[in-house]
Scaffold this motif. Sequence first.
Motif, short mmCIF file in Angstrom:
data_model
loop_
_atom_site.label_atom_id
_atom_site.label_comp_id
_atom_site.label_asym_id
_atom_site.label_seq_id
_atom_site.Cartn_x
_atom_site.Cartn_y
_atom_site.Cartn_z
N ASP A 63 -5.45 -9.95 0.84
CA ASP A 63 -6.65 -10.03 1.68
C ASP A 63 -6.26 -9.99 3.16
O ASP A 63 -6.64 -10.85 3.95
CB ASP A 63 -7.43 -11.30 1.35
CG ASP A 63 -8.79 -11.32 2.04
OD1 ASP A 63 -9.25 -10.25 2.46
OD2 ASP A 63 -9.35 -12.42 2.19
N PHE B 143 -4.52 -6.17 -2.67
CA PHE B 143 -5.83 -6.82 -2.61
C PHE B 143 -5.71 -8.35 -2.65
O PHE B 143 -6.54 -9.05 -2.09
CB PHE B 143 -6.72 -6.33 -3.74
CG PHE B 143 -7.31 -4.96 -3.48
CD1 PHE B 143 -8.30 -4.79 -2.53
CD2 PHE B 143 -6.85 -3.86 -4.17
CE1 PHE B 143 -8.83 -3.53 -2.29
CE2 PHE B 143 -7.37 -2.61 -3.92
CZ PHE B 143 -8.37 -2.43 -2.98
N ARG C 73 -8.83 1.02 -3.43
CA ARG C 73 -9.57 0.48 -4.58
C ARG C 73 -9.78 1.56 -5.63
O ARG C 73 -9.63 1.32 -6.84
CB ARG C 73 -10.89 -0.11 -4.11
CG ARG C 73 -11.71 -0.72 -5.25
CD ARG C 73 -13.01 -1.34 -4.77
NE ARG C 73 -12.77 -2.56 -4.03
CZ ARG C 73 -12.84 -2.66 -2.71
NH1 ARG C 73 -13.14 -1.59 -1.98
NH2 ARG C 73 -12.61 -3.80 -2.11
N ARG D 299 0.84 -1.21 0.00
CA ARG D 299 0.00 0.00 0.00
C ARG D 299 0.87 1.26 0.00
O ARG D 299 0.65 2.18 -0.79
CB ARG D 299 -0.91 -0.01 1.23
CG ARG D 299 -1.85 1.18 1.32
CD ARG D 299 -2.40 1.29 2.72
NE ARG D 299 -1.33 1.56 3.68
CZ ARG D 299 -1.49 1.50 5.01
NH1 ARG D 299 -2.65 1.16 5.52
NH2 ARG D 299 -0.47 1.77 5.80
N GLU E 57 -9.66 0.87 2.75
CA GLU E 57 -9.57 -0.08 1.65
C GLU E 57 -10.25 0.47 0.40
O GLU E 57 -9.77 0.27 -0.73
CB GLU E 57 -10.20 -1.40 2.08
CG GLU E 57 -10.10 -2.51 1.06
CD GLU E 57 -10.74 -3.78 1.56
OE1 GLU E 57 -11.65 -4.28 0.88
OE2 GLU E 57 -10.34 -4.26 2.65
N CYS F 298 -2.60 -4.08 -6.71
CA CYS F 298 -3.22 -5.38 -6.97
C CYS F 298 -2.70 -6.42 -5.98
O CYS F 298 -3.47 -7.25 -5.48
CB CYS F 298 -2.95 -5.81 -8.40
SG CYS F 298 -3.89 -7.27 -8.90
N ARG G 190 -10.89 -9.79 -3.82
CA ARG G 190 -11.31 -8.73 -2.89
C ARG G 190 -11.45 -7.38 -3.60
O ARG G 190 -12.25 -6.55 -3.21
CB ARG G 190 -10.30 -8.61 -1.76
CG ARG G 190 -10.74 -7.61 -0.70
CD ARG G 190 -10.16 -7.91 0.63
NE ARG G 190 -10.71 -7.04 1.67
CZ ARG G 190 -10.44 -7.14 2.94
NH1 ARG G 190 -9.63 -8.09 3.34
NH2 ARG G 190 -10.96 -6.32 3.82
N PHE G 191 -10.66 -7.18 -4.68
CA PHE G 191 -10.80 -5.95 -5.47
C PHE G 191 -12.09 -5.96 -6.27
O PHE G 191 -12.78 -4.95 -6.40
CB PHE G 191 -9.60 -5.81 -6.40
CG PHE G 191 -9.74 -4.71 -7.41
CD1 PHE G 191 -9.78 -3.38 -7.01
CD2 PHE G 191 -9.84 -5.01 -8.77
CE1 PHE G 191 -9.91 -2.37 -7.94
CE2 PHE G 191 -9.98 -3.99 -9.70
CZ PHE G 191 -10.02 -2.67 -9.29
#
Length: 744
Positions: free
Chosen positions: A487, A484, A500, A461, A496, A481, A523-524
């Motif tokens: 997770d 995500f 995204r 991140r 989050e 990517c 999750r994305f």
Amino acid sequence: MWYLIIYDMNGAELARVPITADAVVSIGSDPSTALPLPGLAPSQAFVYLTEGYPVLEDGGSQSTVLDGFALAEPAYLTAESHVVFGPYTAYAWFDEAAVTGDPGMLPPPPDALPPPPDALPPPPDMLPPPGVAPHHPGYYPEPAYAEPAYAGDALAPGAGQIQINTGEHDLLPVAAVAGASVSFGADAQIIGKRQLKLIAREGYLDGREFVLAYDEAFDIGRASNVELVVDDPSVSRIHARLHLEPGGTLLVQDLRSTNGTYINGKEVKREHATVGDRVRFGEVPFYLAAVGESAAGSGKHFSVAQYKKLVFTFIGILFLFVGVAVVKVAQQKKHKPPVDTKSAEASYDENIKARVARLKAEADEMTRMDDWESAVTKYREALGLVPDDGDIKEKLSFAQFERRNYGIFKEALEMKARMTHEMRVKALERFNAIDKKSQYYRADISPLIVELKQDLARHYRDEGNAQFKGQQWQQAHELFCQYFELDAKLDDLKGEEQVRLDLQHTEKLLKSRKDFAPCEAVRFLEPRIPVDEMWARQAKDAIFKKYPAGIADQVLVYFVGDPKNALLGLEELVKNPKHKKKFADHAPMIVELQGQLRSVVQGYEAGETKLQGGDADAARTEWNVVLTVDKTIIPEGFKSRYSRNIGNRLAKSYFVDGRKSLDLYRYEEAFDYFKKGMDLDPDDSTELLEGFKELEQKAGEFMDEAVSLHDSGNVEQAKKIFVRITKITLDKSPTHQKAKSFLK
């Protein structure tokens, strides 16, 4: 009477203190001591009377010196003893006039003590140790000793001396001494000196002779600096002191040895020994004899005829015993009873069973200590004795399975400990390689995997944000990517969602490239609901049936584990003018839900606090309230994240308590704990099932005992055991059903 005389470093007498049997003389710098002296420790030493002789004991200063050695334990003082306390010197002086009770013989004042002649130098054992100032020349406290003139023949050169630690014989030539008398005033008479020696009777010194000299004190012990060295563990370092006196007696003084000093079997502290006495130091015996006497004592010797008679007698007895033994062996062989093969086989089987049970118990203990390698070895050894034992085969297979997973687990831990991004990635790969059925995957590494995922997600991140701000869209897209894909649940839903949005923005910018590959992280693609919370979708329909739209959305937010955002959403429905009119009819429901959610949050946090403080019972009380409130919020048949989390935590605490009770053989109590944990329906019940399995095995042992009692006619005792079996087994278990059938 004994006196302790203290001198300063210049040889001037400072004090003369009587030593009595009913008082202890304390010496130190503390004013409360009996003899306060500056420059010493507060409690330097103590002097007291024991069995008529003064004893010196260090008071903890470790700086008291006796005869040139630091005083490590209490020791007797004699007129020859030389004591040093820092700058002070002390001697013990015995006043014989006080013993006789003659009123005309009082102790002389300090200035009346006759100094020794200047021509006599101080004896070597009276010299002060290194670092201590000597007395003024020609003076030392002990009165001078003038050698009396003895009548009769003189001793030959070297007579009465002793050789120590040589391979040669210790006895030197001793001339005969004729007894004679010398007058010292009124009819005094001196008995002629008699040469004595100690003869060792046992051990490596057996037969060795030690000739003792007059007018000298000999220390005996294990230390290398004593005159008589006896290297035996039962002998103390400085065990005793020997002094040969005129008249042929030996003064033996025990120096507070560990195993004591004995004369003719009687323990002594200070006693005289004469020719023919047996003197023992610890466990080493000696015989006191006159020079020229053999070790047998009393001058008696065996003749050749006596020796021959003794040898023939011994041989005859030996032949007699051999003949009797031969006859008995022949009789036993002649009347040997038949071998009971069944009993022998039964005994062999019992030995095998006992050995197998011991090996299984050792292996089970090693599995609890994660020593799977040793456990596999023990199980294989047991299986070699009973190849058809299904239980051992099952345990061996399980131990081999866990040995492999434990190796991966340790390897992953080592990688994680290196604290680099590359090692964290490899560690996560190794953790994921652990079989999901292994206890290391279920219990030990779950928090470790979460921690690793969060560390990696934080890295992706933060690096992605840096690349995004630098408009490095391709690198930012890859990092976001990967964030995500992990997770990791690192950020809340809002944080989050921001990541995204940034990822979606990079995809719009990169979409026109030929080499572009969109992010396919689940999750994305599924916003707001994490991958492992897809079960929330199954409850969504039930929640929307129970609650109106809008309110149902906030209940769903609570369901997936975000009660604080759910509270904010409900507050928005009540206060926002856009929604106020729409939900006016549902205001009581919203208010009730707000109170319930606050109760859940507060109860969960209170239980967590009490559990961290070690009060598991109080935590269970708080969390049981939370579970009750949760059931009123969520439709029947579903459990919220809070309910699942609390259930797992409570089940774990019940398992820990049950494990403790099981180790203490409180089987009924352990069963109750395991049952309470299973009633909570935890996500992972493996540990609880293992607890039930151990109880089932113990119940099987009880069943064998109960059946044996029942068959022997002891029905009442068997019934009690059957009842106990039903209390520690599940209703569907075969052992439980068998115990029920016996009770019927």
